[in-house]
Write a protein that holds these residues in place. Structure first.
Motif, PDB file in Angstrom:
ATOM      1  N   ASP A 118     -49.001 -48.897 -40.858  1.00 19.92           N
ATOM      2  CA  ASP A 118     -47.964 -49.863 -40.459  1.00 19.92           C
ATOM      3  C   ASP A 118     -47.721 -50.857 -41.588  1.00 19.92           C
ATOM      4  O   ASP A 118     -46.591 -51.265 -41.831  1.00 19.92           O
ATOM      5  N   SER A 173     -38.270 -47.723 -39.040  1.00 18.67           N
ATOM      6  CA  SER A 173     -39.582 -47.599 -38.396  1.00 18.67           C
ATOM      7  C   SER A 173     -39.605 -46.442 -37.404  1.00 18.67           C
ATOM      8  O   SER A 173     -40.622 -45.748 -37.272  1.00 18.67           O
ATOM      9  N   VAL A 228     -45.506 -49.060 -44.195  1.00 21.67           N
ATOM     10  CA  VAL A 228     -44.129 -48.886 -43.715  1.00 21.67           C
ATOM     11  C   VAL A 228     -43.396 -50.228 -43.656  1.00 21.67           C
ATOM     12  O   VAL A 228     -42.229 -50.334 -44.049  1.00 21.67           O
ATOM     13  N   ALA A 229     -44.087 -51.262 -43.196  1.00 23.38           N
ATOM     14  CA  ALA A 229     -43.477 -52.595 -43.137  1.00 23.38           C
ATOM     15  C   ALA A 229     -43.151 -53.098 -44.537  1.00 23.38           C
ATOM     16  O   ALA A 229     -42.131 -53.760 -44.753  1.00 23.38           O
ATOM     17  N   SER A 283     -44.640 -52.194 -37.428  1.00 22.52           N
ATOM     18  CA  SER A 283     -43.906 -52.282 -38.701  1.00 22.52           C
ATOM     19  C   SER A 283     -42.551 -52.936 -38.507  1.00 22.52           C
ATOM     20  O   SER A 283     -42.106 -53.734 -39.350  1.00 22.52           O
ATOM     21  N   ALA A 284     -41.881 -52.641 -37.393  1.00 27.19           N
ATOM     22  CA  ALA A 284     -40.558 -53.227 -37.136  1.00 27.19           C
ATOM     23  C   ALA A 284     -40.660 -54.732 -36.912  1.00 27.19           C
ATOM     24  O   ALA A 284     -39.889 -55.516 -37.489  1.00 27.19           O
ATOM     25  N   PRO A 331     -43.332 -47.490 -33.700  1.00 27.28           N
ATOM     26  CA  PRO A 331     -42.511 -48.290 -34.617  1.00 27.28           C
ATOM     27  C   PRO A 331     -42.671 -49.802 -34.424  1.00 27.28           C
ATOM     28  O   PRO A 331     -42.160 -50.580 -35.226  1.00 27.28           O
ATOM     29  N   GLY A 368     -40.078 -51.515 -45.546  1.00 27.42           N
ATOM     30  CA  GLY A 368     -39.019 -52.153 -44.762  1.00 27.42           C
ATOM     31  C   GLY A 368     -38.616 -53.493 -45.344  1.00 27.42           C
ATOM     32  O   GLY A 368     -37.439 -53.861 -45.346  1.00 27.42           O
ATOM     33  N   SER A 411     -47.138 -57.368 -40.312  1.00 29.99           N
ATOM     34  CA  SER A 411     -47.480 -56.234 -39.445  1.00 29.99           C
ATOM     35  C   SER A 411     -48.972 -56.230 -39.129  1.00 29.99           C
ATOM     36  O   SER A 411     -49.381 -55.911 -38.005  1.00 29.99           O
TER      37      SER A 411
END
Length: 256
Positions: free
Chosen positions: A144, A184, A147-148, A199-200, A196, A151, A135
């Motif tokens: 990010d 995300s 969050v990544a 991170s996505a 999003p 994920g 990310s």
């Protein structure tokens, strides 16, 4: 008769060991031409003239005896993963193949088959930080990154349980694309991140079939059209699965 039986048993053991080496290489992510070369090298070490044919789903090797009879060994391939450590270990064995007798080689390969390279915790941490740093690579911010990372943990457990249930790769990647994008998007809705995208994308990189695409190109360059085409289609299907999962997630989030 006894010599013939012993000779047959020896040939069968050599073919079985060579095919097992080929199977380990193929399921670990090696190119098909490299698998065929490895099988031929093992058979040649024990003065066995062989012909091998390798596809994404099968390893087939035949050897001809002095009386003209042909003995064939076939191994079916059900799943392919990425394990470069096993490829490296087998490469080192093949470099010193002249030092091995067939029984020693067979024992070494059996030990390699059951070897666990990384523990579950190490893989979990790897998934987390790989997604997080991807990310950042795509110009994401610290949030990010966080969050990544979460994920990546989500993808690890999804893949872990999906493999236990023996789900096919297309479904796993579709589900992965869906879960990552949903996660995300919810993080964006909660105000944790502004978009999003970073991170996505960072997390989805864990599922991108980079090795399959690279091997497909190498197989095609080497003239293995069947294997190269199969790997190219595999990479295209995985990419399509990720796109379908991501698209469905974005469509779902548009109603929230």
């Amino acid at each position: 008769m006894r010599e013939t039986m012993q000779n047959d048993a020896f040939i069968i053991k050599v073919l079985s060991t060579a095919n097992t080496i080929g199977k380990i290489l193929l399921t670990s992510g090696a190119e098909t031409y490299r698998v065929e070369e490895a099988i031929t090298l093992v058979c040649r070490r024990f003065d066995l003239k062989s012909e091998s044919f390798v596809t994404m789903t099968c390893v087939l090797t035949s050897a001809k005896k002095k009386d003209g009879e042909v003995i064939t060994e076939v191994n079916r391939i059900y799943s392919v993963s990425n394990n470069l450590n096993k490829i490296d270990r087998i490469h080192k064995i093949l470099l010193d193949i002249h030092k091995y007798e067939i029984d020693d080689l067979e024992k070494e390969i059996k030990k390699l088959q059951i070897q666990t390279v990384y523990k579950k915790k190490v893989l979990l941490i790897s998934y987390c930080f790989s997604a997080a740093f991807f990310s950042l690579l795509f110009d994401g911010k610290f949030r990010d990154f966080l969050v990544a990372g979460v994920g990546g943990v989500l993808i690890f457990y999804m893949a872990y349980f999906a493999n236990k249930l023996k789900l096919n790769n297309f479904f796993i990647n579709t589900l992965g694309g869906f879960l990552v994008t949903i996660f995300s998007s919810f993080a964006t809705k909660l105000g944790i991140i502004s978009t999003p995208s970073y991170s996505a994308i960072g997390t989805l990189m864990l599922l991108v079939p980079g090795l399959a695409l690279t091997n497909a190109i190498r197989d095609l360059i080497n003239g293995d059209l069947l294997a190269g085409t199969s790997r190219s289609i595999e990479a295209a299907l995985v990419g399509s699965a990720l796109a379908i999962g991501t698209g469905f997630a974005l469509f779902t989030m548009s109603y929230f």
